[in-house]
Motif scaffolding. Structure first.
Motif, PDB file in Angstrom:
ATOM      1  N   ASN A 151      54.940  40.785  26.421  1.00 11.94           N
ATOM      2  CA  ASN A 151      53.880  41.624  26.969  1.00 11.94           C
ATOM      3  C   ASN A 151      53.554  41.160  28.381  1.00 11.94           C
ATOM      4  O   ASN A 151      53.502  39.962  28.649  1.00 11.94           O
ATOM      5  N   GLN A 152      53.316  42.117  29.268  1.00 15.85           N
ATOM      6  CA  GLN A 152      53.012  41.794  30.657  1.00 15.85           C
ATOM      7  C   GLN A 152      51.709  42.468  31.075  1.00 15.85           C
ATOM      8  O   GLN A 152      51.385  43.559  30.598  1.00 15.85           O
ATOM      9  N   GLN A 153      51.007  41.800  31.977  1.00 14.78           N
ATOM     10  CA  GLN A 153      49.790  42.376  32.550  1.00 14.78           C
ATOM     11  C   GLN A 153      49.745  42.049  34.034  1.00 14.78           C
ATOM     12  O   GLN A 153      50.002  40.925  34.449  1.00 14.78           O
ATOM     13  N   TYR A 154      49.407  43.068  34.833  1.00 16.46           N
ATOM     14  CA  TYR A 154      49.242  42.900  36.272  1.00 16.46           C
ATOM     15  C   TYR A 154      47.898  43.505  36.647  1.00 16.46           C
ATOM     16  O   TYR A 154      47.535  44.575  36.167  1.00 16.46           O
ATOM     17  N   ASN A 155      47.168  42.803  37.534  1.00 17.50           N
ATOM     18  CA  ASN A 155      45.848  43.300  37.879  1.00 17.50           C
ATOM     19  C   ASN A 155      45.495  42.918  39.301  1.00 17.50           C
ATOM     20  O   ASN A 155      46.053  41.973  39.874  1.00 17.50           O
TER      21      ASN A 155
END
Length: 1013
Positions: free
Chosen positions: A204-208
Motif C-alpha cells: 500500500n502506498q500513500q502520497y500527500n
C-alpha cells in the motif's frame, strides 16, 4: 496535575489536559503514551481563557468543563506510523464491528465495500455522529459517514465525545460524536510519502502534500492525498480457504460448476406437476428426483458430499479477495479571513474519489430458481447426449409405478449449477466495480456583538456522496433459450428465418451446463479428462448470457446552523450562568438511479419474448412479483426523495460552586408528519472532590428518524443459509411504516490526576428502543424449520406458519431446498447495553535524559441485552438474551468481544520517539456454543469453531525528526509476531469486524517541510 492547553478551530473547540484527557479518553486506543511528550506552558492563574468546550456551545474554562473528550493529535498519529483512515478506525478502542476491510459476505459489509465507518460502542455506525470541523457531513444511507474521504495529512486532531449528545448536536448522536479538525493555521509547504509492505501483494502506498499561506488577516491551506490499496486474494493466505469438513460455512456453496444433476423423470402421482417428458411445469418447484453430483466434481476441484443423494459443492471464496485493489484521491482546502476585530469568515471545500475498478467476486451466481420449465434440459441436448456417452450408468432405465419404462437415453435432466464455477470466468473471477465521489462546501461567519456580550456562529454546509455499484449476472430468458439451443448474439428465437432461428444451427448455440465443457479447472489446474470440444461453450455465448446491473446512490445534505451564546445576568456560587441557543435546518435528499436492467419500472420480468411461452419456458410474460431480468440479482425501483428536518436547542452552563459545575441542554427536532418530532434533554455534572479526584456523570435522551431508503425499495444480498449449507439470495425490502428509534443513555465515573499518574474509570449504559433492524434470514429459516412449516415436516405446522412461509421461496419448500428468503427493515428488538471504560498512565521523567511512559486502557462490555427477535408480523423468530461476548452471526448485531484493551510503553529522547504497544481482544463465542440463535459453527458441523480465540497483536514504532524539524522519518511494524486471525465459522474463515487478516506489515514513511509551522 496535567498541563492545560486549548485551541479553537472549526467552530468545535476542545479543552483537555495532556495527561488527564488522554487517560479519561483512552486516547481511542491510540497510545496514551503520546501525551508523555513535552507539555505546553501552563496558563497563568487568574487569566484563564474562555473557550467553547466540546459537547457544548457555551464558552467556559477547563475548571467548568463537565464533558471530557478523547483527543488524538497529529503527533500521536505520527507516533503510530501515520496510519491511514482504515488503520486509524481499526485502532479505536471504544468501537466494535467497524467497516473498513473488504467484506462482501456479512451483513453491513455488502453494498458498502470501500466504506470506512466508526461504530462507537457497537451500537451501529449510523448511531455515531461524525463531523468535520464541527459541521455535519453527508452520511451513507446505512453506515454513517464514510470517513475514508478525509485526508489524514490535513488533520490537526480528532476528537471523540462518548455518550449520547443529541441534546446538543441532534439526531444520530446516540452513541457519541467524532469530530475531525483540520490544520487551519498551517503555513509553508509539507509533503510526504509512505510504503507499507503487505504479504502476498504489491503493498500500500500513500502520497500527500499540504500548503498554507497566511498574513495578518488571512489563513489559506490546501492539502491533497493519494492512497493506493493493493489487492490481496484469499489464495494469498493459507488460513482463508478451509476444507468443507473444517468449516462448511467457509465459502462453500451447494450450487456450483460442476453441478448436481437430476434425471428428469415423469411421476405417476403428478406431485409436483411434471409433464410426460419430465419438465416441471411450475418455476421454482423443487424436483422429486434423486440428485447425483457431476462425476468430475472432485477431479476438477469441487467437493462431492452426501450419501445416496449426492451434491457437488463449490468453494466460491476461492475467487474472492481479502482486500480489493483501490485508488483514492482527496483534496481539501479552507480559507479563514478576519473580516473585522469582531468577526471571522470561514470557507472550506472537499473532493474525494474512490475507484475500485476490479471488484472480484464469484465467476457467476447461481440462479435463485434452479428448477422449473425454463431450466429443463432436453434428452437431445448435445451436452447431455455427450455426458451420457462418457458416463454410462449415471442415468439408468426407470420403471414407473404404472409399468412404463423410461430409458436412460429418453431421460431429460436438471442441473443445479451456476454457469461458471471451478473453470472461473475464462479462468478468473467475475469483475464488478465500486466507485465513490464525495463533495463538500461550507461557509460560516462567527464573531461577537454588543461589545462581546453575545457571540454568534452562522454556517451553511452542503455535502454530497455518490456511490456506484456495478456487477454482472445471467439473464433468465437468455439462459433458457440457450438450453434450448437458441442462444447467442445472432440467434432470433421464434424468428421466421430457419438460418437464424433453428436450435444449434448457424448463430444459434446450445449452452452446455455439464462438466464436459470445461477444459481445465482454474481451482486446481487439472485438465478435464472428459472435456469435449464439440460441446464446449463459446466465449461469445458466455458474454451474451450476462448483463450488467448498475446503480448509483446519491445522498445530499444541506445544513444551516445559527448559534448565539453569552452570559446571563444571573450567578451561582461558582460564577455566572452561561447560555447558548440556536436553530438548525437540514435538507436531506436520497436518489437511487438505476440502469435499465436494474430498474423494475423498465425491466420488471424475466421473460419478454412471446416465444418463451411457445417453448413452455413460462406461462405468461406478466410476472406477479417483479424481480428483473436476472437469475440471482433482483432489480429495484428508482427513488428520489427529500425531506426537511428542523431543530431548536438551548443550553445552560451551571457553575454551582467552585468545585461543582453542570450543563443542561434541551433540543427539539422535527422530522415532519411521517416520522414525528422529539424533545431531548441532557444533564451533565462535574465535581472536583479533591485536587486529584474528580467525579462526573451525565444522562440524556436521543432520537433518530429512519433513513429515507429504509422506507421503500428492495435490494439483494448474499447470505449463507445454514439449513441449505449454501449461499442464498436474501431480498431486503423497505418499510413505509417505520417509526423513529430512541435511546436513553447514562454515564458516571471518576478521574484521578495525581502528579505523573492519571487514571479514569467510567460506567456507561444505553437503553435503545425500537431500533432499525433488518429481519435475519437465518432466524426466519430456523423458525420456519422448527415450527414444521414445510411440506413433509415431521410434525403439525403451527399457527405462525403462514407468516413464516411468506418469507420463503419456493413456498412451503423443505429448508434444504430454499432458493431465496425475503426480509424487511423493521423497528426491531429493544436493546440495553452497559460497560466500563478504564485507563491508567504513569510518566517517568528524566530516564536517560528522556521521558518513559507506561499505560493501559480497556473497555469491558458488561452486557448487550436484546428482547426476543420478531418478524414484521410479530412472530417470534428467536429468543433474545445477552449478546456481549458473542460473534452474533444470525442476529442483527455485529461481533461484540466483551473485553478490548491496550498496554503500551513509550520512550521520548530528544528527536527520537519509540512506542511499543500490545493490543488485546478477548475470547468470544459463536452463539451456537450456548444454543442461542444457533446459525453457524455447530449447526454446520464445525463445533471446534464455537470459541473464537483471544487475539494479541504487538506493534512497534520509531520516528525521528531531523534537520531543524524539517524532516520526519518513521518506521513501524504492525502485528510484529505475524499472527493469523482466529478461525471462525464464517465465509472468509475469520471475523472481518474484529481481526486483522494481513499478518505482519512494515511501513516506512517520510515527511519534509519547507517553512512548515
Amino acid at each position: 496535575m496535567g498541563v492545560l492547553s486549548w485551541v479553537n478551530e472549526g467552530g468545535f473547540t476542545v479543552i483537555w489536559t495532556r495527561h488527564a484527557a488522554c487517560a479519561a479518553a483512552m486516547c481511542l486506543s491510540f497510545s496514551s503514551a503520546v501525551y508523555a511528550e513535552e507539555a505546553a506552558p501552563a496558563a497563568p492563574k487568574g487569566n484563564v481563557e474562555e473557550i467553547v468546550v466540546t459537547g457544548s456551545y457555551i464558552k467556559g474554562s477547563a475548571e467548568n468543563a463537565a464533558l471530557p473528550v478523547d483527543v488524538v493529535t497529529q503527533q500521536e498519529m505520527k507516533d503510530q506510523g501515520n496510519p491511514n483512515m482504515i488503520e486509524m478506525v481499526r485502532e479505536l478502542g471504544v468501537t466494535s464491528g467497524n467497516l473498513g476491510q473488504t467484506n462482501q459476505f456479512q451483513g453491513i459489509g455488502q453494498g458498502n465495500i470501500g466504506v470506512v465507518s466508526i461504530n462507537l460502542r457497537g451500537l451501529g455506525a449510523s448511531r455515531t455522529l461524525t463531523l468535520l470541523n464541527g459541521r455535519r457531513q453527508v452520511p451513507t444511507e446505512t453506515q454513517g459517514v464514510d470517513v475514508s474521504i478525509i485526508p489524514t495529512s490535513a488533520l490537526e486532531r480528532t476528537e471523540v465525545l462518548l455518550g449520547g449528545a443529541a441534546a446538543t448536536y441532534g439526531s444520530d448522536a446516540i452513541a457519541g460524536v467524532v469530530n475531525f479538525i483540520t490544520r487551519s493555521k498551517f503555513e509553508g509547504l509539507e509533503f510526504g510519502a509512505s510504503e507499507q509492505s503487505v504479504q502476498g501483494s504489491n503493498g500500500n502506498q500513500q502520497y500527500n502534500a499540504i500548503y498554507g499561506w497566511a498574513n495578518d488577516r488571512i489563513n489559506w491551506t490546501i492539502s491533497g492525498e493519494y492512497n493506493h490499496q493493493a489487492e490481496i486474494t484469499n489464495t494469498d493466505r493459507d488460513w482463508a480457504l478451509r476444507p468443507f469438513a473444517a468449516n462448511p460455512a467457509g465459502g462453500w456453496s451447494s450450487t456450483g460448476m460442476p453441478g448436481t444433476i437430476y434425471a428428469a423423470i415423469p411421476t405417476v402421482d403428478n406431485l409436483p406437476p411434471v409433464t410426460a417428458d419430465g419438465r416441471i411445469t411450475t418455476s421454482g418447484v423443487f424436483p422429486p428426483f434423486v440428485s447425483k453430483a457431476d462425476p468430475m466434481c472432485n477431479t476438477l476441484g469441487g467437493l462431492q458430499t452426501g450419501g445416496a443423494a449426492t451434491t457437488c459443492r463449490f468453494q466460491l471464496s476461492y475467487f474472492d479477495n481479502l482486500q480489493e485493489k483501490s485508488d483514492t484521491s482527496k483534496i481539501f482546502s479552507e480559507f479563514n479571513y478576519q473580516v473585522s476585530d469582531t468577526s471571522d469568515l470561514h470557507v472550506e471545500a472537499l473532493y474525494a474519489k474512490m475507484n475500485m475498478p476490479n471488484f472480484k467476486t464469484s465467476p457467476s451466481y447461481g440462479a435463485q430458481a434452479q428448477f422449473g420449465p425454463e431450466r429443463w434440459i432436453a434428452p437431445n441436448h448435445p451436452g447431455l447426449v455427450a455426458f451420457k456417452a462418457a458416463n454410462p450408468g449415471f442415468f439408468t432405465d426407470v420403471t414407473l409405478g404404472n409399468g412404463t419404462v423410461v430409458t436412460a437415453a429418453e431421460q431429460a435432466a436438471y442441473d443445479n449449477m451456476r454457469p461458471n464455477g471451478v473453470d472461473g470466468f475464462f479462468g478468473h473471477p467475475q469483475n464488478g466495480s465500486r466507485d465513490t465521489q464525495t463533495f463538500r462546501f461550507g461557509a460560516g461567519l462567527k464573531g461577537s456583538l454588543f461589545n462581546s456580550a453575545i457571540d454568534y456562529d452562522i454556517a451553511l454546509t452542503w455535502s454530497q456522496r455518490q456511490y456506484t455499484i456495478e456487477g454482472n449476472d445471467t439473464y433468465v430468458e437468455r439462459y433458457a433459450f440457450a438450453l434450448d439451443g437458441l442462444g447467442g448474439p445472432g440467434c432470433v428465437p421464434g424468428g421466421s428465418d430457419p438460418a437464424t432461428s433453428t436450435p444449434g444451427v448457424g448463430p444459434c448455440q446450445y449452452f452446455n451446463p455439464f462438466s464436459n465443457h470445461i477444459a481445465r479447472s482454474a481451482v486446481n489446474g487439472v485438465v478435464n479428462p472428459q472435456f469435449n470440444g464439440n460441446v464446449a461453450n463459446s466465449a461469445e455465448l458466455y458474454h451474451w448470457l450476462i448483463g450488467s446491473q448498475r446503480y448509483t446512490q446519491e445522498n445530499d445534505l444541506l445544513v444551516w446552523d445559527a448559534v448565539l451564546s453569552g452570559e446571563t445576568p444571573w450567578t451561582l456560587p461558582g460564577g455566572t450562568i452561561g447560555w447558548a441557543a440556536g436553530l438548525q435546518a437540514r435538507n436531506e435528499k436520497f436518489t437511487l438511479d438505476l440502469n435499465t436492467n436494474t430498474n423494475l419500472d423498465k425491466s420488471p420480468c424475466p421473460f419478454t419474448n412471446p416465444y418463451s411461452i411457445t417453448l413452455g419456458n413460462v406461462k405468461t410474460l406478466n410476472c406477479t412479483s417483479p424481480t428483473g431480468p436476472f437469475g440471482f440479482l433482483t432489480g429495484a425501483y428508482p427513488s428520489n426523495t427529500s425531506r426537511n428536518v428542523y431543530a431548536a436547542f438551548s443550553e445552560l452552563s451551571l457553575p454551582i460552586t467552585d468545585k461543582i459545575s453542570g450543563q443542561f441542554a434541551l433540543r427539539y427536532e422535527d422530522y415532519g408528519s411521517d416520522v414525528g418530532s422529539t424533545v431531548d434533554p441532557k444533564l451533565a455534572l462535574r465535581w472536583e472532590v479533591l485536587d486529584w479526584l474528580t467525579l462526573r456523570g451525565s444522562a440524556t435522551t436521543t432520537f433518530r428518524g429512519p433513513p429515507q431508503s429504509y422506507l421503500a425499495g428492495q435490494v439483494t444480498s448474499l447470505v449463507f443459509i445454514v439449513p441449505t449449507t449454501a449461499f442464498k439470495a436474501v431480498n431486503i425490502s423497505g418499510n413505509p411504516d417505520l417509526q423513529s428509534e430512541s435511546a436513553t443513555t447514562w454515564s458516571t465515573g471518576f478521574i484521578v490526576n495525581a502528579g505523573n499518574f492519571t487514571a479514569t474509570v467510567d460506567y456507561w449504559k444505553y437503553d435503545l428502543k425500537d431500533p432499525f433492524q433488518t429481519e435475519d434470514a437465518n432466524q426466519i429459516v430456523s423458525a420456519y424449520t422448527a415450527q414444521n412449516c414445510y411440506v413433509g415436516a415431521p410434525g403439525a405446522p403451527t399457527a405462525n406458519c403462514a407468516a413464516l412461509a411468506s418469507h420463503i421461496s419456493p413456498l412451503a419448500i423443505p429448508p434444504s431446498q430454499i432458493e431465496s428468503v425475503s426480509v424487511n427493515i423493521i423497528n426491531g428488538t429493544n436493546i440495553t447495553t452497559s460497560g466500563i471504560d478504564a485507563s491508567a498512565q504513569y510518566d517517568f521523567d528524566d530516564v536517560m535524559r528522556g521521558t518513559l511512559s507506561f499505560g493501559l486502557q480497556g473497555t469491558y462490555t458488561i452486557d448487550y441485552n436484546s428482547d426476543d427477535f420478531k418478524d414484521i408480523n410479530g412472530v417470534t423468530l428467536a429468543s433474545g438474551g445477552d449478546f456481549a461476548g458473542l460473534m452474533n452471526v444470525g442476529t442483527p448485531f455485529t461481533s461484540l468481544p466483551d473485553l478490548k484493551g491496550n498496554v503500551w510503553a513509550k520512550y521520548v529522547h530528544g528527536p527520537h520517539r519509540f512506542t511499543y504497544m500490545v493490543r488485546y481482544i478477548g475470547q468470544y463465542r459463536d452463539q451456537c456454543s450456548n444454543g442461542t440463535n444457533c446459525t453457524s459453527a455447530t449447526a454446520v458441523g464445525a463445533p471446534s469453531l464455537k470459541d473464537v480465540s483471544s487475539i494479541i497483536y504487538q506493534d512497534l514504532y520509531y520516528n525521528v525528526t531531523l534537520f531543524n524539524d524539517s524532516t520526519f522519518l518513521s518506521v513501524g511494524v504492525t502485528n510484529l509476531m505475524d499472527k493469523d486471525p482466529p478461525q471462525t465459522a464464517t465465509n472468509l474463515n475469520y471475523d472481518p469486524y474484529t481481526a486483522d487478516p494481513f499478518g505482519r506489515m512494515i511501513k516506512v514513511g517520510f515527511t519534509y517541510s519547507l517553512g512548515g509551522k
